[in-house]
Design a protein around this motif. Structure first.
Motif, PDB file in Angstrom:
ATOM      1  N   MET A 173      50.624  38.865  43.847  1.00 50.13           N
ATOM      2  CA  MET A 173      51.215  40.181  44.336  1.00 50.13           C
ATOM      3  C   MET A 173      51.070  40.320  46.063  1.00 50.13           C
ATOM      4  N   ARG A 174      51.881  41.005  46.424  1.00 52.44           N
ATOM      5  CA  ARG A 174      51.996  41.121  47.821  1.00 52.44           C
ATOM      6  C   ARG A 174      51.829  42.354  48.478  1.00 52.44           C
ATOM      7  N   SER A 175      52.005  43.225  47.430  1.00 51.32           N
ATOM      8  CA  SER A 175      51.377  44.900  47.867  1.00 51.32           C
ATOM      9  C   SER A 175      49.984  44.932  47.554  1.00 51.32           C
ATOM     10  N   PRO A 176      49.526  45.852  48.301  1.00 50.30           N
ATOM     11  CA  PRO A 176      47.966  45.919  48.141  1.00 50.30           C
ATOM     12  C   PRO A 176      47.389  46.351  46.805  1.00 50.30           C
ATOM     13  N   TYR A 177      46.398  45.787  46.372  1.00 46.92           N
ATOM     14  CA  TYR A 177      45.851  46.111  45.094  1.00 46.92           C
ATOM     15  C   TYR A 177      44.620  46.827  45.469  1.00 46.92           C
TER      16      TYR A 177
ATOM     17  N   SER B 163      50.948  38.444  38.777  1.00 42.28           N
ATOM     18  CA  SER B 163      51.398  39.200  38.083  1.00 42.28           C
ATOM     19  C   SER B 163      52.353  38.341  37.044  1.00 42.28           C
TER      20      SER B 163
ATOM     21  N   THR C 110      43.664  36.630  44.960  1.00 41.49           N
ATOM     22  CA  THR C 110      45.086  37.232  45.013  1.00 41.49           C
ATOM     23  C   THR C 110      45.551  37.495  43.739  1.00 41.49           C
TER      24      THR C 110
END
Length: 105
Positions: free
Chosen positions: A96-100, A8, A5
C-alpha cells in the motif's frame, strides 16, 4: 522500532456453473477466522452482479500475510477451491502506498 508496510491482496473468483452457493459458503467461512489472524487489518468479501466474488484483504505486513497463507484454514481452502471455480483466481497483491492510519498499522 519496526516499520510495517501494509500489503493488500485482492482479486476475483468465478464460480463454476452450479457452484456459486458452495463457493460463497467457503469464502464466507474464511472471513471471521481470517480477521482474527495476527496482522489482519481488513478482510472483505463482495459478490458482484455478474456472479463473481471479490476478496479484499489488507495485512500489516508481508510476513503477516505469509503466516495467514500458511495456516491450515487457508491450506484447506486452497485445496478445495479448484472444485468450485472456473479457471484460476484473478489475484493481485501489492504494498500500500496510500497512508494507513498509524494506530492500526
Amino acid at each position: 522500532m519496526t516499520t510495517h508496510t501494509p500489503v493488500s491482496l485482492y482479486g476475483f473468483l468465478t464460480p463454476r456453473p452450479g457452484h456459486a452457493d458452495e463457493l460463497r459458503e467457503l469464502l464466507l467461512g474464511l472471513v471471521g477466522p481470517s480477521r482474527e489472524h495476527a496482522g489482519s487489518l481488513q478482510y472483505h468479501l463482495h459478490e458482484q452482479e455478474d456472479g463473481r466474488f471479490f476478496l479484499y484483504e489488507v495485512w500489516r505486513s508481508r510476513e503477516d500475510l505469509d503466516r495467514h497463507n500458511a495456516t491450515p484454514l487457508l491450506q484447506a481452502f486452497m485445496a478445495e477451491l479448484p472444485r468450485h471455480t472456473e479457471g484460476a483466481p484473478e489475484a493481485y497483491s501489492g504494498a500500500m502506498r496510500s497512508p494507513y492510519p498509524a494506530d492500526v498499522a
